[in-house]
Design a protein around this motif. Structure first.
Motif, PDB file in Angstrom:
ATOM      1  N   PHE A  65       0.827  -1.203   0.000  1.00 18.34           N
ATOM      2  CA  PHE A  65       0.000   0.000   0.000  1.00 18.34           C
ATOM      3  C   PHE A  65       0.864   1.258   0.000  1.00 18.34           C
ATOM      4  O   PHE A  65       0.594   2.201  -0.767  1.00 18.34           O
ATOM      5  N   VAL A  66       1.884   1.295   0.828  1.00 17.43           N
ATOM      6  CA  VAL A  66       2.752   2.476   0.905  1.00 17.43           C
ATOM      7  C   VAL A  66       3.430   2.739  -0.435  1.00 17.43           C
ATOM      8  O   VAL A  66       3.442   3.876  -0.930  1.00 17.43           O
ATOM      9  N   ILE A  67       3.963   1.704  -1.056  1.00 18.06           N
ATOM     10  CA  ILE A  67       4.657   1.867  -2.334  1.00 18.06           C
ATOM     11  C   ILE A  67       3.679   2.299  -3.428  1.00 18.06           C
ATOM     12  O   ILE A  67       3.943   3.241  -4.182  1.00 18.06           O
ATOM     13  N   ASN A  68       2.533   1.635  -3.518  1.00 15.23           N
ATOM     14  CA  ASN A  68       1.567   1.978  -4.558  1.00 15.23           C
ATOM     15  C   ASN A  68       0.943   3.348  -4.334  1.00 15.23           C
ATOM     16  O   ASN A  68       0.684   4.077  -5.293  1.00 15.23           O
ATOM     17  N   PHE A  69       0.708   3.721  -3.083  1.00 14.86           N
ATOM     18  CA  PHE A  69       0.191   5.052  -2.810  1.00 14.86           C
ATOM     19  C   PHE A  69       1.227   6.114  -3.174  1.00 14.86           C
ATOM     20  O   PHE A  69       0.880   7.186  -3.680  1.00 14.86           O
ATOM     21  N   GLY A  70       2.503   5.820  -2.937  1.00 20.94           N
ATOM     22  CA  GLY A  70       3.570   6.728  -3.351  1.00 20.94           C
ATOM     23  C   GLY A  70       3.609   6.898  -4.860  1.00 20.94           C
ATOM     24  O   GLY A  70       3.764   8.017  -5.363  1.00 20.94           O
ATOM     25  N   LEU A  71       3.454   5.790  -5.596  1.00 22.41           N
ATOM     26  CA  LEU A  71       3.415   5.874  -7.052  1.00 22.41           C
ATOM     27  C   LEU A  71       2.201   6.664  -7.537  1.00 22.41           C
ATOM     28  O   LEU A  71       2.290   7.448  -8.485  1.00 22.41           O
ATOM     29  N   TYR A  72       1.066   6.451  -6.880  1.00 22.91           N
ATOM     30  CA  TYR A  72      -0.140   7.200  -7.235  1.00 22.91           C
ATOM     31  C   TYR A  72       0.068   8.691  -6.985  1.00 22.91           C
ATOM     32  O   TYR A  72      -0.269   9.525  -7.834  1.00 22.91           O
ATOM     33  N   THR A  73       0.615   9.034  -5.840  1.00 17.93           N
ATOM     34  CA  THR A  73       0.865  10.439  -5.503  1.00 17.93           C
ATOM     35  C   THR A  73       1.832  11.069  -6.494  1.00 17.93           C
ATOM     36  O   THR A  73       1.621  12.194  -6.958  1.00 17.93           O
ATOM     37  N   PHE A  74       2.902  10.345  -6.820  1.00 14.93           N
ATOM     38  CA  PHE A  74       3.871  10.838  -7.801  1.00 14.93           C
ATOM     39  C   PHE A  74       3.204  11.074  -9.151  1.00 14.93           C
ATOM     40  O   PHE A  74       3.429  12.103  -9.796  1.00 14.93           O
ATOM     41  N   SER A  75       2.369  10.132  -9.596  1.00 16.82           N
ATOM     42  CA  SER A  75       1.680  10.279 -10.881  1.00 16.82           C
ATOM     43  C   SER A  75       0.745  11.481 -10.872  1.00 16.82           C
ATOM     44  O   SER A  75       0.713  12.262 -11.828  1.00 16.82           O
ATOM     45  N   ALA A  76      -0.022  11.622  -9.795  1.00 15.19           N
ATOM     46  CA  ALA A  76      -0.959  12.744  -9.712  1.00 15.19           C
ATOM     47  C   ALA A  76      -0.221  14.075  -9.699  1.00 15.19           C
ATOM     48  O   ALA A  76      -0.629  15.025 -10.383  1.00 15.19           O
ATOM     49  N   LEU A  77       0.852  14.159  -8.934  1.00 12.44           N
ATOM     50  CA  LEU A  77       1.622  15.406  -8.887  1.00 12.44           C
ATOM     51  C   LEU A  77       2.290  15.703 -10.225  1.00 12.44           C
ATOM     52  O   LEU A  77       2.347  16.857 -10.652  1.00 12.44           O
ATOM     53  N   ALA A  78       2.798  14.668 -10.890  1.00 15.79           N
ATOM     54  CA  ALA A  78       3.421  14.870 -12.200  1.00 15.79           C
ATOM     55  C   ALA A  78       2.410  15.388 -13.207  1.00 15.79           C
ATOM     56  O   ALA A  78       2.710  16.283 -14.006  1.00 15.79           O
ATOM     57  N   ILE A  79       1.198  14.858 -13.157  1.00 17.18           N
ATOM     58  CA  ILE A  79       0.159  15.325 -14.070  1.00 17.18           C
ATOM     59  C   ILE A  79      -0.245  16.764 -13.734  1.00 17.18           C
ATOM     60  O   ILE A  79      -0.462  17.582 -14.624  1.00 17.18           O
ATOM     61  N   LEU A  80      -0.308  17.089 -12.439  1.00 17.96           N
ATOM     62  CA  LEU A  80      -0.667  18.460 -12.053  1.00 17.96           C
ATOM     63  C   LEU A  80       0.427  19.465 -12.390  1.00 17.96           C
ATOM     64  O   LEU A  80       0.153  20.536 -12.943  1.00 17.96           O
ATOM     65  N   ILE A  81       1.652  19.131 -12.067  1.00 18.72           N
ATOM     66  CA  ILE A  81       2.757  20.082 -12.238  1.00 18.72           C
ATOM     67  C   ILE A  81       3.166  20.215 -13.701  1.00 18.72           C
ATOM     68  O   ILE A  81       3.396  21.323 -14.202  1.00 18.72           O
TER      69      ILE A  81
END
Length: 82
Positions: free
Chosen positions: A14-30
């Motif tokens: 969960f921690v690893i996948n949530f980190g990947l999700y957060t990274f993806s969302a931030l990359a799309i936003l930024i």
């Protein structure tokens, strides 16, 4: 095997996948413009379709993380008494 091993496994998944999700969302936003441009060139979509597909990707990814990582961890956590 002990259920604590599975609890730790699902926690770290969960921690690893949530980190990947957060990274993806931030990359799309930024980097929205760059990401849209790259995906438009790759798939030939217009901007509205590209943004819709990126949001659909994030929604599916989040749902899969909750179903396959968070829910098993939470159930094992509750079984083991915290």
């Amino acid at each position: 095997m002990d259920t604590y091993i599975f609890q730790e496994f699902f926690f770290w998944c969960f921690v690893i996948n949530f980190g990947l999700y957060t990274f993806s969302a931030l990359a799309i936003l930024i980097f929205k413009g760059l990401v849209v441009t790259i995906h438009q060139k790759l798939f030939g979509f217009d901007e509205a379709t590209t943004l819709k597909e990126m949001h659909r990707y994030l929604a599916k990814f989040k749902l899969l993380v909750i179903i396959f990582n968070f829910t098993p961890w939470l159930s094992l956590y509750m079984i083991n008494g915290g």
